[in-house]
Structure formats: structure tokens, C-alpha cells
Scaffold this motif. Structure first.
Motif, PDB file in Angstrom:
ATOM      1  N   GLN A   1       0.830  -1.207   0.000  1.00 51.29           N
ATOM      2  CA  GLN A   1       0.000   0.000   0.000  1.00 51.29           C
ATOM      3  C   GLN A   1       0.864   1.256   0.000  1.00 51.29           C
ATOM      4  N   ARG A   2       1.986   1.226   0.733  1.00 55.73           N
ATOM      5  CA  ARG A   2       2.891   2.371   0.731  1.00 55.73           C
ATOM      6  C   ARG A   2       3.472   2.604  -0.662  1.00 55.73           C
ATOM      7  N   LYS A   3       3.819   1.536  -1.363  1.00 58.88           N
ATOM      8  CA  LYS A   3       4.341   1.690  -2.712  1.00 58.88           C
ATOM      9  C   LYS A   3       3.298   2.286  -3.644  1.00 58.88           C
ATOM     10  N   GLN A   4       2.044   1.824  -3.518  1.00 57.99           N
ATOM     11  CA  GLN A   4       0.973   2.376  -4.344  1.00 57.99           C
ATOM     12  C   GLN A   4       0.767   3.854  -4.056  1.00 57.99           C
ATOM     13  N   GLN A   5       0.801   4.228  -2.780  1.00 58.16           N
ATOM     14  CA  GLN A   5       0.643   5.637  -2.417  1.00 58.16           C
ATOM     15  C   GLN A   5       1.802   6.473  -2.949  1.00 58.16           C
ATOM     16  N   SER A   6       3.012   5.913  -2.946  1.00 59.94           N
ATOM     17  CA  SER A   6       4.167   6.637  -3.472  1.00 59.94           C
ATOM     18  C   SER A   6       4.031   6.891  -4.960  1.00 59.94           C
ATOM     19  N   ARG A   7       3.509   5.908  -5.704  1.00 63.77           N
ATOM     20  CA  ARG A   7       3.298   6.113  -7.144  1.00 63.77           C
ATOM     21  C   ARG A   7       2.235   7.177  -7.397  1.00 63.77           C
ATOM     22  N   PHE A   8       1.164   7.192  -6.576  1.00 66.48           N
ATOM     23  CA  PHE A   8       0.150   8.245  -6.710  1.00 66.48           C
ATOM     24  C   PHE A   8       0.741   9.618  -6.413  1.00 66.48           C
ATOM     25  N   LYS A   9       1.640   9.663  -5.428  1.00 66.52           N
ATOM     26  CA  LYS A   9       2.252  10.953  -5.081  1.00 66.52           C
ATOM     27  C   LYS A   9       3.088  11.482  -6.239  1.00 66.52           C
ATOM     28  N   ASP A  10       3.778  10.601  -6.934  1.00 67.35           N
ATOM     29  CA  ASP A  10       4.559  11.036  -8.085  1.00 67.35           C
ATOM     30  C   ASP A  10       3.668  11.595  -9.190  1.00 67.35           C
ATOM     31  N   LEU A  11       2.427  11.081  -9.266  1.00 65.63           N
ATOM     32  CA  LEU A  11       1.515  11.532 -10.317  1.00 65.63           C
ATOM     33  C   LEU A  11       0.903  12.891 -10.016  1.00 65.63           C
ATOM     34  N   VAL A  12       0.560  13.146  -8.730  1.00 57.74           N
ATOM     35  CA  VAL A  12      -0.193  14.359  -8.397  1.00 57.74           C
ATOM     36  C   VAL A  12       0.652  15.401  -7.696  1.00 57.74           C
ATOM     37  N   GLY A  13       1.927  15.140  -7.471  1.00 56.71           N
ATOM     38  CA  GLY A  13       2.782  16.143  -6.870  1.00 56.71           C
ATOM     39  C   GLY A  13       2.615  16.239  -5.390  1.00 56.71           C
ATOM     40  N   SER A  14       2.256  17.428  -4.880  1.00 60.73           N
ATOM     41  CA  SER A  14       2.201  17.687  -3.436  1.00 60.73           C
ATOM     42  C   SER A  14       0.865  17.339  -2.820  1.00 60.73           C
ATOM     43  N   ALA A  15      -0.002  16.627  -3.514  1.00 60.57           N
ATOM     44  CA  ALA A  15      -1.299  16.257  -2.948  1.00 60.57           C
ATOM     45  C   ALA A  15      -1.104  15.301  -1.792  1.00 60.57           C
ATOM     46  N   PRO A  16      -1.963  15.348  -0.771  1.00 59.83           N
ATOM     47  CA  PRO A  16      -1.855  14.401   0.338  1.00 59.83           C
ATOM     48  C   PRO A  16      -1.974  12.981  -0.161  1.00 59.83           C
ATOM     49  N   VAL A  17      -1.076  12.130   0.275  1.00 56.33           N
ATOM     50  CA  VAL A  17      -0.965  10.789  -0.277  1.00 56.33           C
ATOM     51  C   VAL A  17      -2.060   9.875   0.223  1.00 56.33           C
TER      52      VAL A  17
ATOM     53  N   ALA B   1     -11.389  26.358  -3.531  1.00 58.01           N
ATOM     54  CA  ALA B   1     -10.645  26.814  -2.353  1.00 58.01           C
ATOM     55  C   ALA B   1     -10.307  25.647  -1.433  1.00 58.01           C
ATOM     56  N   ILE B   2     -11.240  24.719  -1.255  1.00 57.62           N
ATOM     57  CA  ILE B   2     -10.988  23.561  -0.393  1.00 57.62           C
ATOM     58  C   ILE B   2      -9.837  22.724  -0.953  1.00 57.62           C
ATOM     59  N   THR B   3      -9.851  22.484  -2.272  1.00 54.51           N
ATOM     60  CA  THR B   3      -8.789  21.687  -2.889  1.00 54.51           C
ATOM     61  C   THR B   3      -7.444  22.395  -2.792  1.00 54.51           C
ATOM     62  N   ARG B   4      -7.430  23.706  -3.058  1.00 55.72           N
ATOM     63  CA  ARG B   4      -6.164  24.463  -3.017  1.00 55.72           C
ATOM     64  C   ARG B   4      -5.610  24.543  -1.597  1.00 55.72           C
ATOM     65  N   VAL B   5      -6.470  24.807  -0.632  1.00 53.82           N
ATOM     66  CA  VAL B   5      -6.012  24.920   0.752  1.00 53.82           C
ATOM     67  C   VAL B   5      -5.513  23.577   1.271  1.00 53.82           C
ATOM     68  N   SER B   6      -6.159  22.491   0.882  1.00 54.59           N
ATOM     69  CA  SER B   6      -5.701  21.171   1.324  1.00 54.59           C
ATOM     70  C   SER B   6      -4.305  20.873   0.797  1.00 54.59           C
ATOM     71  N   LYS B   7      -3.997  21.319  -0.410  1.00 55.12           N
ATOM     72  CA  LYS B   7      -2.649  21.121  -0.948  1.00 55.12           C
ATOM     73  C   LYS B   7      -1.634  22.018  -0.245  1.00 55.12           C
ATOM     74  N   GLU B   8      -2.041  23.226   0.105  1.00 50.86           N
ATOM     75  CA  GLU B   8      -1.118  24.138   0.782  1.00 50.86           C
ATOM     76  C   GLU B   8      -0.787  23.667   2.204  1.00 50.86           C
ATOM     77  N   LEU B   9      -1.739  22.985   2.837  1.00 48.41           N
ATOM     78  CA  LEU B   9      -1.535  22.529   4.213  1.00 48.41           C
ATOM     79  C   LEU B   9      -0.941  21.121   4.303  1.00 48.41           C
ATOM     80  N   ALA B  10      -0.546  20.546   3.156  1.00 50.10           N
ATOM     81  CA  ALA B  10      -0.052  19.168   3.165  1.00 50.10           C
ATOM     82  C   ALA B  10       1.207  19.020   3.999  1.00 50.10           C
ATOM     83  N   ARG B  11       2.010  20.057   4.137  1.00 43.90           N
ATOM     84  CA  ARG B  11       3.247  19.973   4.914  1.00 43.90           C
ATOM     85  C   ARG B  11       3.031  20.285   6.385  1.00 43.90           C
TER      86      ARG B  11
END
Length: 313
Positions: A35-51, A187-197
Motif C-alpha cells: 500500500q505504501r508503494k501504491q501511495q508513493s506512485r500516486f504521489k509522483d503523479l499528483v505532486g504535493s497532494a496528500p498521499v 478553495a478547499i482543494t487548493r487549501v488542502s494542498k497548501e496545508l499538506a506539509r
């Protein structure tokens, strides 16, 4: 004393049980790594989106013996729509295999581990009374039954506290995004990406709500599901306010600004409440640990001189 043949048989049984426990543990770790590997591949696809909030690839079905193990502890039919399923969501376990692994581990802790304890006691302490041995086995089974539930409760409470602290910051960013001309969904989508860190758990939940909206669910339905998963009083008030603002046509920016101020006041009050409890919590360590040591240091030398002067032994 037990005979050599009995000892050999018990050792063989213990080895088989340990092997079974190791196989289950390896299977669970393997599922987690995949599952971690699958999440890592999704992260590479969407960038800074929460995994963790991204859609999960359907994992293969568990083996028959795994199904047999988890069905020993699985509740009755319809559990997926019950509050038990909601507990898994609030604890952050959204994978399809999470209930299987959870109840399989619970079955092992209740059945296999007490059996291992009994075998070890027979091998190492054969002279132990049967009643005392049974007490150890029952205590082990009890800990195995309630241990996973306690862990689930601790994880849920930890997530709630973490998300509670970051909620005012998220509302402030929503205000900035709305006043810059964005719609609420964007706004919800943008703010969720900004708060990912800074607040990954909070960003994950809001990003999932944004995905629900884009998948076709209504905005209020997605926000109500969000409030149900997070289980925060402040978020319930925020969702109610957004619903009323959309219904009556009031300004979302002003409403969110007022809601943010209320949340910050509540966060300050919670901090003051925690600080007010510190003297009471420090009272018992002071009385039972620190004061006796201070009394020994202060009175000890004087008591020794008085004993020497009066001839006390």
C-alpha cells in the motif's frame, strides 16, 4: 516432571504456533508495504497532494486462512454500515484490507498468544499451580482482546487533537482563497494542498472531501461526511455555517472570518485549561517523590547529630 516425549511434542507445537504467528505478521507487513508503494506512485503523479487521501488500488483478496482468522472476531453482518466502520475511518484506516488485518491480529492475540503463554509456562515452570497458570492465560487473552481497541481509541484521539490544532489555520486560508476570487470547491482543494506539509492529517481529510465533490457528490453531502469522519465540534459548527450561508446567500468570507476568530478563542481557552491543570497534576509527584527526598536531605544530618548527642543507636 514431564517426560522427554511430552517435552518434544510441546516444543514441536510451540514451533508450529510461532511459525503461524510469524507468517501472519509477514503477511500484514507485506500488505502495508504494498500500500505504501501504491501511495508513493500516486504521489509522483499528483505532486504535493496528500498521499493517504488518494484512491487506493484494489488489493488482492486475502487467503482463505486469513479470512478464517479475521472472521473469528468480525462482528455480525452489516458491520460496514455500522459505527464500527466509522471508528476505522476516524482512526485513519481506509484501506479495504484494514478490517481483515485488524480482526486477524485480534484473533491471534486472543487465541494463539495465550496458547503460547500456556505452553511456555508448562515447559519452563511445570511446578506452577494450575490455577495460577490459568490466571496468566486469562489475563493474556484479556489484554489481547482489549489491546487493539485501546490502540484504535488512542489513534483516533491523537488524530482529533492534531486536526483540532490546525483547523483555525485552515479556515484562515479558506478566507484568503475565497477573497481572491476562488469558489468554495476550488478553495478547499487548493487549501488542502497548501496545508499538506504543516497539517497533513487535516489536509488529507479536506482533500478527500474535494474528491467527493468532484466525483459528483453534493457539496453539503461531502462536508457532512467530512464532519462525520473528523468528529470535531468546531468543524460541525463550520459545516453548519457553510450550509446556512449557501442557503441564505450571505458572504462566505465574512462568515468564515467570524468562525476563525471563534476557533482561535476556543483554542486559547483549551490551552488555558491545560495550563490550569498543571498544578494539580504536579501535586502528587511533589508529595510522594520530591518532598521526601528534600526532607531526608534537610533533616538527615541534624537527626544524625542529635542521635549521636543523646546516645541513640
Amino acid at each position: 516432571m514431564i517426560s522427554l516425549d511430552t517435552t518434544t511434542a510441546l516444543s514441536l507445537l510451540l514451533s508450529l504456533l510461532v511459525f503461524a504467528a510469524v507468517v501472519v505478521a509477514v503477511f500484514a507487513i507485506n500488505r502495508f508495504v504494498e500500500q505504501r508503494k501504491q501511495q508513493s506512485r500516486f504521489k509522483d503523479l499528483v505532486g504535493s497532494a496528500p498521499v493517504a487521501s488518494l484512491p487506493q488500488v484494489q488489493a488482492p483478496k486475502a487467503s482463505r486462512w486469513m479470512d478464517s482468522l479475521y472472521k473469528l472476531s468480525l462482528p455480525s453482518e452489516g458491520w460496514a454500515e455500522s459505527t464500527l466502520r466509522l471508528k476505522f475511518l476516524r482512526a485513519g484506516f481506509r484501506q479495504n484490507e484494514a478490517p481483515r488485518i485488524y480482526y486477524a491480529v485480534k484473533s491471534i492475540l486472543v487465541l494463539v498468544v495465550p496458547l503460547l503463554v500456556s505452553v511456555l509456562l508448562i515447559l519452563l515452570k511445570p511446578e506452577m499451580p494450575t490455577s495460577k497458570m490459568a490466571l496468566y492465560v486469562v489475563l493474556t487473552a484479556t489484554l489481547g482482546y482489549y489491546g487493539p481497541d485501546l490502540f484504535l481509541h488512542w489513534r483516533t484521539q491523537s488524530r482529533r487533537d492534531t486536526m483540532q490544532r490546525g483547523l483555525p489555520d485552515l479556515v484562515d486560508l479558506l478566507v484568503v482563497a475565497l477573497e481572491s476570487g476562488m469558489g468554495l470547491d476550488a478553495a478547499i482543494t487548493r487549501v488542502s494542498k497548501e496545508l499538506a506539509r504543516s497539517h497533513p492529517l487535516l489536509a488529507e481529510e479536506f482533500y478527500l472531501a474535494g474528491l467527493e465533490v468532484r466525483a459528483g457528490a453534493g457539496r453539503m453531502v461531502a462536508l457532512k461526511n467530512l464532519a462525520l469522519r473528523m468528529n470535531l465540534d468546531d468543524l460541525n459548527g463550520l459545516v453548519t455555517m457553510l450550509n446556512q450561508s449557501e442557503r441564505f446567500g450571505t458572504s462566505l468570507g465574512e462568515s468564515l472570518r467570524v468562525q476563525s476568530d471563534v476557533m482561535r478563542v476556543k483554542r486559547g481557552q483549551r490551552a488555558e485549561e491545560i495550563a490550569a491543570k498543571i498544578p494539580v497534576k504536579m501535586l502528587f509527584p511533589l508529595i510522594f517523590c520530591i518532598f521526601p527526598a528534600i526532607m531526608v536531605v534537610l533533616i538527615g544530618p541534624g537527626w544524625m547529630q542529635i542521635s549521636a548527642a543523646f546516645g541513640f543507636k
